[in-house]
Write an enzyme that holds these catalytic residues in place. Structure first.
Site, PDB file in Angstrom:
ATOM      1  N   HIS A  31      16.090  53.919 -96.325  1.00 32.72           N
ATOM      2  CA  HIS A  31      14.698  54.247 -96.027  1.00 32.72           C
ATOM      3  C   HIS A  31      14.327  53.550 -94.723  1.00 32.72           C
ATOM      4  CE1 HIS A  31      10.797  55.735 -97.133  1.00 32.72           C
ATOM      5  NE2 HIS A  31      10.274  54.586 -96.746  1.00 32.72           N
ATOM      6  N   TYR A 170      16.016  55.149-110.633  1.00 34.47           N
ATOM      7  CA  TYR A 170      15.113  56.231-110.254  1.00 34.47           C
ATOM      8  C   TYR A 170      15.139  57.315-111.337  1.00 34.47           C
ATOM      9  CZ  TYR A 170      15.146  53.906-105.689  1.00 34.47           C
ATOM     10  OH  TYR A 170      15.031  52.990-104.682  1.00 34.47           O
ATOM     11  N   GLN A 416      21.750  27.207 -84.512  1.00 34.61           N
ATOM     12  CA  GLN A 416      21.586  27.132 -85.976  1.00 34.61           C
ATOM     13  C   GLN A 416      22.559  28.044 -86.736  1.00 34.61           C
ATOM     14  OE1 GLN A 416      18.781  25.292 -87.704  1.00 34.61           O
ATOM     15  NE2 GLN A 416      18.832  24.229 -85.746  1.00 34.61           N
ATOM     16  N   LYS A 570       4.111  21.826-102.487  1.00 31.78           N
ATOM     17  CA  LYS A 570       3.289  22.918-103.043  1.00 31.78           C
ATOM     18  C   LYS A 570       3.507  23.035-104.556  1.00 31.78           C
ATOM     19  CE  LYS A 570       4.975  26.056-100.173  1.00 31.78           C
ATOM     20  NZ  LYS A 570       5.517  25.338 -99.023  1.00 31.78           N
ATOM     21  N   GLU A 661       8.371  28.363 -89.928  1.00 27.64           N
ATOM     22  CA  GLU A 661       9.157  29.359 -90.634  1.00 27.64           C
ATOM     23  C   GLU A 661      10.133  30.043 -89.690  1.00 27.64           C
ATOM     24  OE1 GLU A 661       7.046  31.712 -93.435  1.00 27.64           O
ATOM     25  OE2 GLU A 661       6.868  29.867 -94.573  1.00 27.64           O
TER      26      GLU A 661
END
Ligand code: NAP
Ligand code: SF4
Length: 678
Positions: A31, A170, A416, A570, A661
């Site tokens: 998709h 599906y 990285q 958090k 992020e």
């Protein structure tokens, strides 16, 4: 040796009687998110045509709905819609008349995400939003008619065939499986009744399009569901759809709700093709195999051992539209390999974001918008930093004709990525580094490693442009005792520069905290490199093929002799922001290795006794030997600031531009877009 002789099975044409495929590689359905976008058809036409020019034998489009209940953005049920699709088929056939393009007809059934979604029975999927409405018999008849009409419209739009998806959870597949089909009429109950709907769809589609049209049926050859399809059911379904008119069977290995990764980066290459090989023995039509086949040598090996007649590569065609040509021309070292990260493709689709692209190739689905034209004036450009952003910038700029010097203080390129490639399950990053090393040679980029660039040096050399891709510095949180000997920054932990104890606290549970937990709890061979280890870790039984292919017993997971606490401040569940389609597998792996997940932590002090905290307000001491810091990053801009002070114009890209992020997807995208216009 030419590429075509190195890959004789890949480049053998396939005769389907009324038509011929020029080779054995097809682009599987993905998709794109363009189906419903403004100018989406022009953009899809360019996207598919680029893959046709790239040498693929056949293309299957992203899923298109046969009616409004099917829950997919793009629909094909009217002549007006067929006229729009003509843009795609004409562009593909103009690019290469030998390339075939088939439309995938997709009805998502219970996964449609709307209250009027339909299914054989009112059984909610674990990952569906609504309980579906059970179809009446008249409703079933209408669905079949809609499939047949969609196929006829596809034929009138110039497609060479259709693919009917009968897997993945599906609509068609929910008729097959007992737990989603509770019907007692002719469409449910016995196996013959449960397979009646998919078989009838194939029969009516064939009747609507005649004999000279490709009809592919996609079957879940292993659905990974406890209580899923048994092998003899799969065989009888394959034989029934063949008798009903399918002239190719495509094997698929999932239901989206199944708790087994089947395409993510931790899955070994070509892990599932032996199952296709078994099915190939019991049908007469050609069969397609798929999943984690990302390089021509893998495709060749699969075909050579007789596992399949055709190999489907979906994501690898996003990553590199020219993959097949490069193989044919013996340029496989130039292939930009799909690393199976899902970050810019399936995570976008399933995260509800409209458009799909590719982490390693931001042009994917942006072919009409992001063009790498030859530059009218060749500039001398310095790129400082050979991490993902610097490498992407240097490659695109040099490809456009600029003279690029790439400078890095390290002894190797990659930044990285050199950390990522060490994480078990992320071995594919080696391919990305191989690709960039080859691009540096191919495009004549001057590479200066072990070189620390400063403003004076860059100024003295008189570059026309300076690009600062100096990346990030790991954040050191302000915790009392953070300089204690037991504290290890994540880079040192991943590179093995410091010993890691038996009891470990990992501070920070982002992508890197999870990666570090994976690395330090891992034992033995990486499951991504060994199908048997992978099968044991995820409870798959390839040999005996129980229902669904899964054993249903607790998987055996090898783990290091360590007790690990992964923590964050958090209060949320840990790993909530990991990739939409892969995060669950990372969370499950760590849970099986006994990693403790601790949220709502306040870090107070690190000392000889361990890590002193308050967890949800309660004091708690973690008596650990090692504390690994994975607390995010800050941009590394020392050079940029120096350049600013010296009055040397420079542009920031990647982590040096924004570290929050930090991710390679954004870094490569931003750098490539800047390099396209500089
Ligand atoms: P991140 O995802 O931003 O996570 C940083 C972690 O550090 C968070 O858990 C955060 O949680 C904690 N933290 C932030 N500030 C802190 C502070 N001052 N003191 C203590 N803890 C602090 O960063 P990352 O883990 O370094 O990963 C960087 C990026 O690399 C990711 O965002 C991702 O895009 C990419 N990556 C992705 C994957 C993947 O699987 N897809 C894998 C590796 C890397 P609290 O604030 O709640 O403590
Ligand atoms: Fe492959 Fe990742 Fe690109 Fe998707 S985003 S095609 S998984 S490299």
């Amino acid at each position: 040796m030419t590429g075509t002789s190195r890959y004789p099975h890949v480049f053998a044409p396939l005769d389907l009687g009324f038509t011929r495929l020029k080779n054995r590689i097809l682009m599987g359905s993905m998709h794109t998110g363009l189906e419903e976008a403004e100018h989406g058809f022009e953009r899809m036409a360019a996207y598919y045509a680029e893959r046709a020019r790239g040498g693929v034998g056949m293309i299957i489009t992203g899923g298109i709905a046969p009616n409004t209940q099917a829950g997919v953005g793009g629909k094909l049920s009217t002549p007006e819609e067929a006229a729009q699709h003509r843009l795609i088929t004409q562009a593909v056939h103009a690019a290469d008349p030998e390339v075939k393009i088939c439309l995938q007809i997709l009805h998502t059934g219970a996964l449609a995400g709307t209250p009027d979604c339909v299914a054989p029975s009112a059984v909610k999927s674990r990952i569906g939003r609504f309980t579906p409405n059970a179809l009446s018999e008249a409703g079933i008849e209408q669905q079949i008619a809609d499939f047949a009409n969609c196929a006829a419209q596809a034929q009138s739009a110039g497609y060479d065939g259709v693919e009917i998806i009968g897997s993945a959870g599906y609509l068609l597949s929910t008729f097959l499986v007992q737990k989603t089909n509770l019907r007692t009429d002719q469409w449910g109950g016995s196996w013959e009744n449960r397979m009646r709907f998919p078989v009838e769809v194939v029969r009516r589609v064939r009747a609507a399009v005649g004999e000279r049209f490709i009809v592919i049926f996609r079957i879940a050859a292993m659905d990974m569901l406890e209580g899923g399809l048994a092998w003899d059911e799969i065989v009888s379904l394959a034989q029934a759809v063949q008798a009903a008119g399918a002239n190719i069977i495509s094997t698929h290995f999932c239901w989206h709700e199944a708790p087994v990764p089947t395409i993510a980066t931790m899955v070994p290459r070509a892990a599932f093709t032996s199952v296709t090989g078994r099915l190939r023995q019991v049908v007469q039509v050609p069969v397609i195999t798929s999943n984690r086949i990302n390089m021509p040598a893998v495709a060749e090996a699969v075909l050579a051992r007789g596992d399949a007649d055709l190999v489907s590569m979906a994501r690898p065609m996003l990553a590199d539209p020219e993959l097949v040509n490069k193989a044919a021309q013996g340029r496989e070292d130039e292939i930009n390999t799909c690393i199976a990260c899902n970050q810019a493709c399936l995570d976008h689709t399933f995260g509800g974001r409209l458009q799909v692209s590719c982490l390693v190739n931001p042009r994917a689905c942006n072919e009409t918008l992001l063009k790498y034209h030859a530059s009218s004036a060749s500039k001398r450009i310095a790129v400082v930093g050979a991490g993902p952003a610097g490498l992407a910038f240097a490659t695109v700029a040099a490809q456009r004709g600029h003279r690029v010097t790439l400078i890095d203080s390290a002894a190797e390129i990659g930044g990285q990525f050199n950390l990522a490639k060490r994480i078990p399950g992320k071995e594919e990053f080696h391919e990305t580094l191989r690709y960039y090393r080859r691009m540096i040679d191919l495009h004549g980029i001057t590479l200066r490693l072990n070189t620390r660039a400063d403003a004076a040096m860059l100024q003295a050399e008189g570059f026309d442009e300076v690009i600062v891709a100096t990346g990030i510095a790991p954040r050191t949180p302000a915790i009392a005792g953070v300089d204690h000997a037991k504290v290890v920054p994540y880079i040192d932990a991943i590179l093995g520069r410091q010993p890691i104890g038996r009891r470990v606290a990992i501070l920070g549970a982002g992508g890197i905290g999870f990666d570090v937990a994976e690395l330090i709890t891992h034992a033995g061979t990486s499951a991504a490199l060994d199908v048997d280890v992978f099968a044991r870790e995820w409870g798959i039984d390839f040999k005996n093929h129980p229902r669904g292919g899964v054993t249903g017993v607790v998987p055996q997971v090898a783990r290091a002799d360590r007790e690990v606490w992964l923590m964050q401040r958090k209060a949320d569940a840990l790993g909530k922001n990991l990739g939409r389609t892969t995060g669950w597998a990372h969370r499950m792996t760590l849970a099986r290795r006994g990693v403790h997940m601790v949220a709502g932590v306040e870090y107070l002090q690190i000392d000889d006794a361990g890590l002193h905290t308050r967890v949800n307000g309660e004091p708690r001491l973690f008596e650990v030997d090692t504390v690994i810091l994975c607390a995010g990053q800050t941009p590394l801009r020392t050079l940029y600031d120096e350049l600013q002070a010296a009055g040397v114009p420079a542009q920031l890209v990647g982590g040096a531009f924004e570290a929050a992020e930090l991710d390679a997807k954004r870094a490569i995208d931003q750098a490539s877009r800047l390099a396209a216009i500089i």
